[in-house]
Design a protein around this motif. Sequence first.
Motif, mmCIF file in Angstrom:
data_model
loop_
_atom_site.group_PDB
_atom_site.id
_atom_site.type_symbol
_atom_site.label_atom_id
_atom_site.label_comp_id
_atom_site.label_asym_id
_atom_site.label_seq_id
_atom_site.Cartn_x
_atom_site.Cartn_y
_atom_site.Cartn_z
ATOM 1 N N CYS A 46 49.238 40.170 39.059
ATOM 2 C CA CYS A 46 49.469 40.048 40.499
ATOM 3 C C CYS A 46 50.939 39.779 40.801
ATOM 4 O O CYS A 46 51.519 40.387 41.715
ATOM 5 N N ARG A 47 51.536 38.899 40.042
ATOM 6 C CA ARG A 47 52.947 38.590 40.266
ATOM 7 C C ARG A 47 53.804 39.837 40.054
ATOM 8 O O ARG A 47 54.705 40.124 40.850
ATOM 9 N N GLY A 48 53.523 40.598 39.007
ATOM 10 C CA GLY A 48 54.291 41.802 38.726
ATOM 11 C C GLY A 48 54.130 42.874 39.782
ATOM 12 O O GLY A 48 55.056 43.659 40.033
ATOM 13 N N ALA A 49 52.962 42.904 40.419
ATOM 14 C CA ALA A 49 52.697 43.900 41.456
ATOM 15 C C ALA A 49 53.095 43.419 42.845
ATOM 16 O O ALA A 49 52.918 44.151 43.827
ATOM 17 N N GLY A 50 53.626 42.210 42.936
ATOM 18 C CA GLY A 50 54.005 41.657 44.231
ATOM 19 C C GLY A 50 52.820 41.239 45.077
ATOM 20 O O GLY A 50 52.904 41.191 46.309
ATOM 21 N N LEU A 51 51.710 40.926 44.421
ATOM 22 C CA LEU A 51 50.505 40.495 45.123
ATOM 23 C C LEU A 51 50.459 38.976 45.230
ATOM 24 O O LEU A 51 50.996 38.272 44.365
ATOM 25 N N PRO A 52 49.816 38.427 46.258
ATOM 26 C CA PRO A 52 49.818 36.982 46.479
ATOM 27 C C PRO A 52 49.162 36.194 45.351
ATOM 28 O O PRO A 52 48.084 36.559 44.874
ATOM 29 N N ILE A 53 49.830 35.127 44.954
ATOM 30 C CA ILE A 53 49.240 34.209 43.977
ATOM 31 C C ILE A 53 49.285 32.770 44.485
ATOM 32 O O ILE A 53 48.904 31.854 43.766
ATOM 33 N N THR A 54 49.742 32.582 45.734
ATOM 34 C CA THR A 54 49.759 31.255 46.350
ATOM 35 C C THR A 54 49.252 31.356 47.788
ATOM 36 O O THR A 54 49.268 32.435 48.392
ATOM 37 N N LEU A 55 48.858 30.219 48.326
ATOM 38 C CA LEU A 55 48.448 30.174 49.732
ATOM 39 C C LEU A 55 49.615 30.511 50.641
ATOM 40 O O LEU A 55 49.445 31.159 51.682
ATOM 41 N N ALA A 56 50.818 30.093 50.276
ATOM 42 C CA ALA A 56 51.995 30.390 51.095
ATOM 43 C C ALA A 56 52.193 31.886 51.245
ATOM 44 O O ALA A 56 52.547 32.386 52.322
ATOM 45 N N GLN A 57 51.945 32.634 50.177
ATOM 46 C CA GLN A 57 52.114 34.087 50.234
ATOM 47 C C GLN A 57 51.021 34.762 51.068
ATOM 48 O O GLN A 57 51.151 35.929 51.426
ATOM 49 N N LEU A 58 49.969 34.022 51.377
ATOM 50 C CA LEU A 58 48.924 34.508 52.279
ATOM 51 C C LEU A 58 49.178 34.056 53.717
ATOM 52 O O LEU A 58 48.372 34.350 54.600
ATOM 53 N N GLY A 59 50.269 33.323 53.949
ATOM 54 C CA GLY A 59 50.547 32.781 55.276
ATOM 55 C C GLY A 59 49.829 31.484 55.556
ATOM 56 O O GLY A 59 49.731 31.051 56.703
ATOM 57 N N LEU A 60 49.318 30.854 54.491
ATOM 58 C CA LEU A 60 48.508 29.642 54.662
ATOM 59 C C LEU A 60 49.187 28.401 54.080
ATOM 60 O O LEU A 60 48.523 27.458 53.672
ATOM 61 N N ALA A 61 50.506 28.395 54.066
ATOM 62 C CA ALA A 61 51.234 27.280 53.451
ATOM 63 C C ALA A 61 50.910 25.945 54.097
ATOM 64 O O ALA A 61 50.757 24.928 53.412
ATOM 65 N N ASP A 62 50.786 25.931 55.404
ATOM 66 C CA ASP A 62 50.618 24.667 56.125
ATOM 67 C C ASP A 62 49.200 24.467 56.664
ATOM 68 O O ASP A 62 48.977 23.573 57.481
ATOM 69 N N VAL A 63 48.285 25.285 56.211
ATOM 70 C CA VAL A 63 46.926 25.166 56.722
ATOM 71 C C VAL A 63 46.276 23.897 56.198
ATOM 72 O O VAL A 63 46.451 23.516 55.036
ATOM 73 N N ALA A 64 45.546 23.209 57.067
ATOM 74 C CA ALA A 64 44.887 21.963 56.688
ATOM 75 C C ALA A 64 43.696 22.251 55.778
ATOM 76 O O ALA A 64 43.053 23.303 55.868
ATOM 77 N N GLN A 65 43.390 21.287 54.899
ATOM 78 C CA GLN A 65 42.288 21.488 53.954
ATOM 79 C C GLN A 65 40.940 21.645 54.651
ATOM 80 O O GLN A 65 40.053 22.330 54.135
ATOM 81 N N ASP A 66 40.789 21.028 55.820
ATOM 82 C CA ASP A 66 39.509 21.167 56.502
ATOM 83 C C ASP A 66 39.280 22.605 56.975
ATOM 84 O O ASP A 66 38.141 23.087 57.028
ATOM 85 N N ARG A 67 40.375 23.345 57.244
ATOM 86 C CA ARG A 67 40.236 24.746 57.630
ATOM 87 C C ARG A 67 39.977 25.619 56.404
ATOM 88 O O ARG A 67 39.249 26.616 56.478
ATOM 89 N N LEU A 68 40.571 25.255 55.284
ATOM 90 C CA LEU A 68 40.233 25.954 54.039
ATOM 91 C C LEU A 68 38.767 25.721 53.694
ATOM 92 O O LEU A 68 38.075 26.637 53.217
ATOM 93 N N LEU A 69 38.290 24.507 53.932
ATOM 94 C CA LEU A 69 36.881 24.212 53.680
ATOM 95 C C LEU A 69 35.991 25.028 54.620
ATOM 96 O O LEU A 69 34.919 25.503 54.217
ATOM 97 N N TYR A 70 36.443 25.217 55.842
ATOM 98 C CA TYR A 70 35.712 26.049 56.806
ATOM 99 C C TYR A 70 35.558 27.473 56.268
ATOM 100 O O TYR A 70 34.465 28.065 56.308
ATOM 101 N N ALA A 71 36.631 28.031 55.716
ATOM 102 C CA ALA A 71 36.567 29.360 55.107
ATOM 103 C C ALA A 71 35.668 29.347 53.877
ATOM 104 O O ALA A 71 34.898 30.290 53.643
ATOM 105 N N ALA A 72 35.757 28.269 53.088
ATOM 106 C CA ALA A 72 34.915 28.152 51.898
ATOM 107 C C ALA A 72 33.445 28.081 52.273
ATOM 108 O O ALA A 72 32.586 28.670 51.598
ATOM 109 N N GLU A 73 33.135 27.372 53.341
ATOM 110 C CA GLU A 73 31.744 27.282 53.804
ATOM 111 C C GLU A 73 31.234 28.664 54.229
ATOM 112 O O GLU A 73 30.099 29.045 53.923
#
Length: 364
Positions: A301-328
């Motif tokens: 993924c890194r070699g292809a320029g694909l996201p490997i972090t939340l920041a690269q998905l635009g989710l750097a500052d997203v709260a954990q409760d919203r990540l949990l919402y997505a997980a649910e």
Amino acid sequence: MSQIIYSPSKYIQGSGEIMRLGVYCLQMGARGAYAIVDPYILSLYGQEISKGFASEQIPLLLREFKGECSLTQVDQIVEELGSGGADVIVGIGGGKTLDTAKAVSHFAGLPVMLVPTVASTDAPCSALSVLYSESGEFDRYLPLRRNPDIVVADVAIIAKAPVRLLAAGMGDALSTYYEARACSRSGAVTSTGGTSTLAALALARTCLDTLLADGAQALQDAADGRVTAAVEHIVEANIYLSGIGFESGGLAAAHAIHNGLTLLKECRTVLHGEKVAFTTLVQLILEGAAEAEISGAVDFCRGAGLPITLAQLGLADVAQDRLLYAAEASCSEGSPMANMPFAVTPQQVLAAILEANRRGAQVS
């Protein structure tokens, strides 16, 4: 339980195929065609498309695709078809254009030919449309009665698309084997209505092997504007191998978590395959895959320029409760998360997301 494999009736790949669409429709017995075309492709290739149909004396109605692949838009097009004159639907463009064409074909009861102009997803070959709301949120999977009648991939056009799109297709294809393997282990029923076959798992494995062998070279060649064997191999992997592999092999955690992430508006500009690349890493961590497998996927993924972090998905500052919402949401009823070979909780998904992010941050 029956073992079932789906595939399009015919898959055609080559350069200059955009000029031969009328020929292929004629072979289908078409007396008139209705084409749903991506706006950019229409502006560049509209004349060639029309000429190809005119040379075969097949009347063609061109409709520019706009908005989302939503049930609302599909219904509008089906209503337009009510006036008659077209007996074949043609979809030309990216994933949402093609999914719209497939859904229109389904509800109108007409055959469909799909012409992917990017290799950014594995959607073209499947008997499935992914529907979204008008605002871009994942709505539902729409199972179709059959796979496309013909899929035509013009590699010369695909190679001219932004390299980011080819890389995104590789991210989508990366999940194929891992999800198919999970479904094989659990004995899950795939969208075909049966369990996986040896052929589907073998195609999924070949998809992964092709990505690892030719992915880096294909991205470089496409960036240089060259159609090479590596580019041709990756186009086939992204569209055909992954398309058969995901549909007949099955979906699991990677796509379930992707669907949950679509609820977070911060990452809606991130391409489908880019999100799936990250959620594939999450699935590997969730299932306790071998360290070499996880690190290999991260490096790919890194070699292809694909996201490997939340920041690269635009989710750097997203709260954990919203990540949990997505997980649910990823664990909700009807989600492909149920195809994993063990029960998965939202808390486990959240923990795996955070661990994938931690690992990615160490090497990014």
